[in-house]
Motif scaffolding. Structure first.
Motif, PDB file in Angstrom:
ATOM      1  N   LEU A  51       0.841  -1.220   0.190  1.00 42.68           N
ATOM      2  CA  LEU A  51       0.206   0.038  -0.024  1.00 42.68           C
ATOM      3  C   LEU A  51       0.740   1.204  -0.021  1.00 42.68           C
ATOM      4  CD1 LEU A  51      -2.921  -1.148   2.156  1.00 42.68           C
ATOM      5  CD2 LEU A  51      -3.053  -0.587   0.029  1.00 42.68           C
ATOM      6  N   GLN A  52       2.050   1.127   0.749  1.00 41.88           N
ATOM      7  CA  GLN A  52       2.768   2.498   0.358  1.00 41.88           C
ATOM      8  C   GLN A  52       3.340   2.434  -0.688  1.00 41.88           C
ATOM      9  OE1 GLN A  52       5.042   0.979   4.459  1.00 41.88           O
ATOM     10  NE2 GLN A  52       5.170   3.233   4.615  1.00 41.88           N
ATOM     11  N   ARG A  53       3.992   1.624  -1.415  1.00 39.58           N
ATOM     12  CA  ARG A  53       4.466   1.675  -2.969  1.00 39.58           C
ATOM     13  C   ARG A  53       3.157   2.102  -3.629  1.00 39.58           C
ATOM     14  NH1 ARG A  53       6.568  -3.262  -1.526  1.00 39.58           N
ATOM     15  NH2 ARG A  53       4.961  -4.109  -2.879  1.00 39.58           N
ATOM     16  N   LEU A  54       2.100   1.910  -3.547  1.00 33.90           N
ATOM     17  CA  LEU A  54       0.809   2.538  -4.208  1.00 33.90           C
ATOM     18  C   LEU A  54       0.433   3.943  -3.575  1.00 33.90           C
ATOM     19  CD1 LEU A  54      -1.233  -0.890  -4.600  1.00 33.90           C
ATOM     20  CD2 LEU A  54       0.011   0.231  -6.291  1.00 33.90           C
ATOM     21  N   GLY A  55       1.084   4.561  -2.910  1.00 34.03           N
ATOM     22  CA  GLY A  55       0.902   5.723  -2.400  1.00 34.03           C
ATOM     23  C   GLY A  55       0.232   6.057  -1.169  1.00 34.03           C
ATOM     24  N   ILE A  56       0.023   5.189  -0.402  1.00 33.69           N
ATOM     25  CA  ILE A  56      -0.551   5.629   1.014  1.00 33.69           C
ATOM     26  C   ILE A  56       0.350   5.668   2.093  1.00 33.69           C
ATOM     27  CG2 ILE A  56      -2.240   4.619   2.597  1.00 33.69           C
ATOM     28  CD1 ILE A  56      -3.335   5.165  -0.337  1.00 33.69           C
ATOM     29  N   GLY A  57       0.432   6.587   2.615  1.00 31.86           N
ATOM     30  CA  GLY A  57       1.245   7.032   3.923  1.00 31.86           C
ATOM     31  C   GLY A  57       1.253   6.166   5.111  1.00 31.86           C
ATOM     32  N   ALA A  58       2.465   5.928   5.407  1.00 32.97           N
ATOM     33  CA  ALA A  58       2.675   4.770   6.596  1.00 32.97           C
ATOM     34  C   ALA A  58       1.728   5.144   7.656  1.00 32.97           C
ATOM     35  CB  ALA A  58       4.123   4.684   6.751  1.00 32.97           C
ATOM     36  N   GLU A  59       1.762   6.551   8.185  1.00 35.97           N
ATOM     37  CA  GLU A  59       1.025   6.863   9.114  1.00 35.97           C
ATOM     38  C   GLU A  59      -0.634   6.428   9.099  1.00 35.97           C
ATOM     39  OE1 GLU A  59       0.440  10.099   6.015  1.00 35.97           O
ATOM     40  OE2 GLU A  59       2.063   9.037   6.819  1.00 35.97           O
ATOM     41  N   ARG A  60      -1.177   6.063   8.371  1.00 37.00           N
ATOM     42  CA  ARG A  60      -2.455   5.564   8.082  1.00 37.00           C
ATOM     43  C   ARG A  60      -2.665   4.194   7.952  1.00 37.00           C
ATOM     44  NH1 ARG A  60      -4.707   8.142   2.362  1.00 37.00           N
ATOM     45  NH2 ARG A  60      -6.834   7.261   3.690  1.00 37.00           N
ATOM     46  N   LEU A  61      -1.347   3.484   8.259  1.00 37.01           N
ATOM     47  CA  LEU A  61      -1.736   2.134   8.221  1.00 37.01           C
ATOM     48  C   LEU A  61      -0.986   1.527   9.738  1.00 37.01           C
ATOM     49  CD1 LEU A  61      -0.087   1.673   4.666  1.00 37.01           C
ATOM     50  CD2 LEU A  61      -2.524   1.313   5.362  1.00 37.01           C
ATOM     51  N   SER A  62      -1.827   0.559  10.192  1.00 36.61           N
ATOM     52  CA  SER A  62      -1.168  -0.347  11.443  1.00 36.61           C
ATOM     53  C   SER A  62      -1.368  -1.752  10.914  1.00 36.61           C
ATOM     54  CB  SER A  62      -1.927   0.199  12.645  1.00 36.61           C
ATOM     55  OG  SER A  62      -3.302  -0.299  12.577  1.00 36.61           O
ATOM     56  N   THR A  63      -0.696  -2.512  11.728  1.00 38.75           N
ATOM     57  CA  THR A  63      -0.879  -4.016  11.216  1.00 38.75           C
ATOM     58  C   THR A  63      -0.879  -4.591  12.734  1.00 38.75           C
ATOM     59  OG1 THR A  63       1.622  -4.050  11.629  1.00 38.75           O
ATOM     60  CG2 THR A  63       0.791  -3.741   9.299  1.00 38.75           C
ATOM     61  N   VAL A  64      -1.542  -5.826  12.365  1.00 42.10           N
ATOM     62  CA  VAL A  64      -1.631  -6.836  13.701  1.00 42.10           C
ATOM     63  C   VAL A  64      -1.642  -8.075  13.127  1.00 42.10           C
ATOM     64  CG1 VAL A  64      -4.364  -6.648  13.581  1.00 42.10           C
ATOM     65  CG2 VAL A  64      -3.111  -7.349  15.761  1.00 42.10           C
ATOM     66  N   SER A  65      -1.271  -9.164  13.788  1.00 41.26           N
ATOM     67  CA  SER A  65      -1.353 -10.533  13.466  1.00 41.26           C
ATOM     68  C   SER A  65      -2.219 -11.243  14.556  1.00 41.26           C
ATOM     69  CB  SER A  65      -0.202 -11.140  13.709  1.00 41.26           C
ATOM     70  OG  SER A  65      -0.294 -12.441  13.238  1.00 41.26           O
ATOM     71  N   TYR A  66      -3.272 -11.893  13.856  1.00 41.26           N
ATOM     72  CA  TYR A  66      -4.142 -12.616  14.600  1.00 41.26           C
ATOM     73  C   TYR A  66      -3.749 -14.372  14.387  1.00 41.26           C
ATOM     74  CZ  TYR A  66      -7.120  -8.625  15.574  1.00 41.26           C
ATOM     75  OH  TYR A  66      -7.403  -7.635  16.125  1.00 41.26           O
ATOM     76  N   GLY A  67      -2.938 -14.468  13.407  1.00 43.86           N
ATOM     77  CA  GLY A  67      -2.428 -15.949  13.454  1.00 43.86           C
ATOM     78  C   GLY A  67      -3.524 -16.770  12.787  1.00 43.86           C
ATOM     79  N   LYS A  68      -3.850 -17.991  13.744  1.00 42.35           N
ATOM     80  CA  LYS A  68      -5.026 -18.665  13.678  1.00 42.35           C
ATOM     81  C   LYS A  68      -5.934 -18.499  14.642  1.00 42.35           C
ATOM     82  CE  LYS A  68      -2.665 -22.773  15.943  1.00 42.35           C
ATOM     83  NZ  LYS A  68      -2.414 -24.154  16.024  1.00 42.35           N
TER      84      LYS A  68
END
Length: 185
Positions: free
Chosen positions: A130-147
């Motif tokens: 998404l960052q490569r597609l022009g979305i700023g990192a400040e608008r993105l967060s990540t989380v892992s739920y695994g299984k």
């Protein structure tokens, strides 16, 4: 004297004759009934679907965005999923104030620890895309739920394939998480 030896053949013959006699009957034709629509009960409803503008769409992804699916034991975005990432970037560009939490998910195979790490790698890969597609990192967060948040509890490839995904959730707290550096590189 009436014996079982004599009664059994007689019963079989009577049964055969009875069944043979029934085979010659023709079914009575049934006239189709015409229903007067003015006599139906209830309100007539359109069969057209009404598009939703908010809520959950496919998977656990916010309506207007699309989840991205992964191959088994992989965190690379498959070529057939790139248009989905482009659609998500387009949505975020049109809605410039929204922040999105990318939720990495795995199928139930593998250990909890392994799947948590794989889910994180999947979410981070989508964030980078998404960052490569022009979305700023400040608008993105990540989380892992695994299984831990399976969509399907089945034990077959069809269900597992649905669980190997990233969901994209519009979240007001996503920018706060991003500022705190949670799950980011």
């Amino acid at each position: 004297m009436f014996t079982l030896k004599f009664a059994l053949p007689v019963l079989l013959c009577v049964s055969a004759l009875t069944l043979a006699g029934c085979s010659g009957t023709k079914p009575v034709p049934v006239e189709p009934q015409v229903i007067d629509e003015t006599e139906t009960i209830g309100v007539v409803e359109s069969l057209d679907s009404i598009p939703l503008t908010t809520g959950i769409g496919e998977g656990r992804t916010t309506k207007g965005m699309l989840p991205v699916y992964f191959a088994f034991d992989s965190f690379g975005i498959p070529a057939d999923q790139i248009p989905r990432m482009e659609e998500n970037a387009s949505y975020m560009k049109k809605n410039g104030t929204v922040s999105v939490r990318i939720e990495g998910n795995c199928d139930p195979r593998g250990t909890k620890e392994y799947n948590m790490a794989l889910g994180e790698r999947r979410a981070l890969t989508a964030k980078n895309c998404l960052q490569r597609l022009g979305i700023g990192a400040e608008r993105l967060s990540t989380v892992s739920y695994g299984k831990e948040q399976l969509l399907f509890s089945g034990y077959d490839e069809m269900g597992w394939a649905q669980d190997r995904r990233d969901d994209f959730v519009v979240d007001g707290s996503a920018s706060m998480n991003s500022a705190q550096g949670e799950n980011e590189q």
